[in-house]
Scaffold this active site. Structure first.
Site, mmCIF file in Angstrom:
data_model
loop_
_atom_site.group_PDB
_atom_site.id
_atom_site.type_symbol
_atom_site.label_atom_id
_atom_site.label_comp_id
_atom_site.label_asym_id
_atom_site.label_seq_id
_atom_site.Cartn_x
_atom_site.Cartn_y
_atom_site.Cartn_z
ATOM 1 N N ARG A 50 -51.895 -19.677 33.914
ATOM 2 C CA ARG A 50 -51.333 -18.317 33.814
ATOM 3 C C ARG A 50 -49.932 -18.232 34.420
ATOM 4 N NH1 ARG A 50 -51.856 -14.346 37.505
ATOM 5 N NH2 ARG A 50 -53.887 -15.055 38.214
ATOM 6 N N TYR A 104 -37.749 -4.591 14.075
ATOM 7 C CA TYR A 104 -39.145 -4.781 13.680
ATOM 8 C C TYR A 104 -39.961 -3.535 14.066
ATOM 9 C CZ TYR A 104 -43.896 -6.661 14.216
ATOM 10 O OH TYR A 104 -45.247 -6.863 14.167
ATOM 11 N N ASP A 176 -32.916 -10.118 19.765
ATOM 12 C CA ASP A 176 -34.067 -10.759 19.137
ATOM 13 C C ASP A 176 -33.511 -11.656 18.025
ATOM 14 O OD1 ASP A 176 -36.179 -11.407 17.380
ATOM 15 O OD2 ASP A 176 -37.316 -9.621 17.939
ATOM 16 N N LYS A 201 -42.858 -17.676 14.483
ATOM 17 C CA LYS A 201 -42.093 -17.810 13.245
ATOM 18 C C LYS A 201 -41.394 -19.180 13.175
ATOM 19 C CE LYS A 201 -43.520 -13.561 12.552
ATOM 20 N NZ LYS A 201 -43.652 -12.796 13.738
HETATM 21 C C1 LIG Z 1 -38.160 -9.687 14.512
HETATM 22 C C2 LIG Z 1 -39.504 -9.770 15.157
HETATM 23 N N1 LIG Z 1 -39.594 -9.739 16.508
HETATM 24 C C3 LIG Z 1 -40.790 -9.798 17.130
HETATM 25 C C4 LIG Z 1 -41.967 -9.900 16.418
HETATM 26 C C5 LIG Z 1 -43.288 -9.956 17.151
HETATM 27 O O1 LIG Z 1 -43.760 -11.254 17.133
HETATM 28 P P1 LIG Z 1 -45.330 -11.655 17.304
HETATM 29 O O2 LIG Z 1 -46.017 -11.296 16.042
HETATM 30 O O3 LIG Z 1 -45.263 -13.127 17.578
HETATM 31 O O4 LIG Z 1 -45.840 -10.888 18.489
HETATM 32 C C6 LIG Z 1 -41.920 -9.940 15.018
HETATM 33 C C7 LIG Z 1 -43.187 -10.055 14.249
HETATM 34 O O5 LIG Z 1 -43.207 -10.065 13.041
HETATM 35 C C8 LIG Z 1 -40.663 -9.871 14.373
HETATM 36 O O6 LIG Z 1 -40.561 -9.895 13.032
#
Ligand SMILES: Cc1ncc(COP(=O)(O)O)c(C=O)c1O
Length: 382
Positions: A50, A104, A176, A201
């Site tokens: 953890r 997102y 991001d 991803k």
């Molecule tokens: C641009 C972006 N940031 C963050 C996330 C969140 O990622 P996770 O699904 O791994 O929690 C996503 C999920 O699709 C995303 O498209």
């Protein structure tokens, strides 16, 4: 070795490769262990999964820091955990966060429904109005958050221009970079303070784990680590091991995905069934010049607007054989989804329309298949 290593080498060997002892494994073994033997009487930090200091967790953190050009990095259990912890590391009650409106849907919902509970105000800016950022600053603004390449319209946000504002005002800039991957864009080299990625991803790239990562200065990562130890979203050693394996082929996968996306976007642009094709590699895309300046390549994601709306989109999806109808992105297999039912479900129909994502919009994540087969599948479904 003094020369900075290339990204493919770092992804495979880490940033400080060393010759291991004879008969040790060439690949990091899986340390599927919650805890580790403690030397008697030691007051050193204990190893505990953890805490983010399991060898599988450290191996990928070191590699990701190298890819982003960061002092340090940490992996957590999901991209959402990465977004939440990165923000909580820099924001305090009473602070204001200025965020891009093109983000997102899950992140948007996190900001709108959860941050208020911590006394953090969030407001939004359309990033294609550069002057709007300065105007939207408040006396208590502490940080700006953007996605470098936006979901699902593939707009390119001018990170260096925003970094100028955050530097002038002493704010933190969080980016991001999920849709780009560090192969395409490294936000820290353009003035960002923290980069967040959903490692689910491109970093892992095989659609088989959920993970997230944060890279930045050692002090930021120390604070994120402190929060992770308390809130608990550490990455499992097996998911960390799979991420390490996935990261080794990051450049190869991304290069192929970019090539496939460009070919598909160029093909789709000639088909009347699509009323719009959103891909920054097309000269018709509003951010083509900015993408060319900032990015290496134009990405593996394509936005497709069906001229016939939702019904045409449903018919098209029903006839695809190779491209899988599923949310998520960036795996070796091509995936397609309707943002109205997935990433932007939480955003109302009216706001979706205003954002430029009307019903009938499809988001295609190009995989690593042979391009002729992908084009045949898409053409056959039309
Ligand atoms: C641009 C972006 N940031 C963050 C996330 C969140 O990622 P996770 O699904 O791994 O929690 C996503 C999920 O699709 C995303 O498209």
């Amino acid at each position: 070795m003094t020369k900075r290593l290339g990204l493919s080498t770092i992804a495979i060997h880490g940033r400080t490769p060393h010759r291991g002892a004879d008969w040790t494994p060439a690949v990091t073994p899986i340390y599927q262990s919650a805890t580790f033997r403690n030397p008697l009487g030691s007051d050193a930090d204990v190893l505990y999964t953890r805490y983010g200091n399991n060898p599988n967790q450290r191996a990928i953190a070191e590699r990701y820091a190298g890819l982003e050009g960061a002092e340090d990095a940490i992996f957590v259990a999901s991209g959402m955990a990465a977004t939440a912890l990165a923000h909580l590391a820099v924001l305090r009650p009473g602070d204001h966060l200025l965020a891009s409106r093109w983000i997102y849907g899950g992140t948007r919902t996190l900001f709108d429904t959860e941050f208020g509970r911590f006394g953090i105000e969030v407001s939004y800016v359309d990033p294609d109005h550069p002057r709007a950022w300065r105007k939207a600053l408040r006396p208590n603004t502490r940080a700006i958050f953007v996605e470098a390449l936006t979901n699902p319209l593939m707009r390119v946000v001018d990170v260096p221009a925003i970094a100028k504002i955050t530097r002038e005002h002493g704010l933190a800039l969080l980016v991001d970079g999920t849709f780009c991957s560090p192969v395409m864009f490294r936000p820290l080299e353009h003035g960002a303070d923290i980069v967040i990625t959903s490692a689910t991803k491109y970093l892992n790239g095989h659609s088989d784990i959920i993970a997230g990562a944060i890279a930045g200065s050692s002090s930021v990562i120390e604070e994120v680590t402190r929060l992770m130890r308390l809130w608990g979203p550490s990455i499992d050693p097996h998911a960390a091991w799979l991420t390490e394996r996935g990261m080794k082929t990051l450049s190869l996968r991304v290069e192929r995905q970019h090539r496939n996306a460009m070919a598909i976007a160029q093909w789709a642009a000639t088909r009347p069934a699509f009323s719009a094709v959103h891909y920054p590699g097309l000269t018709t895309h509003p951010d083509h010049a900015l993408a060319t300046e900032l990015f290496s390549g134009y990405g593996g994601m394509v936005g497709l607007m069906m001229a016939g709306g939702v019904e045409a989109a449903q018919r098209f999806l029903a006839h695809l054989r190779l491209v899988t109808h599923a949310p998520s992105l960036a795996g070796v297999e091509s995936l397609i989804c309707e943002p109205r039912l997935t990433s932007h479900k939480g955003v109302g129909a009216e706001e979706r329309e205003a954002l430029g994502i009307p019903d009938g919009f499809l988001r295609l994540s190009c995989g690593c298949e042979d391009i002729d087969d992908l084009l045949a599948d898409l053409a056959g479904a039309l």
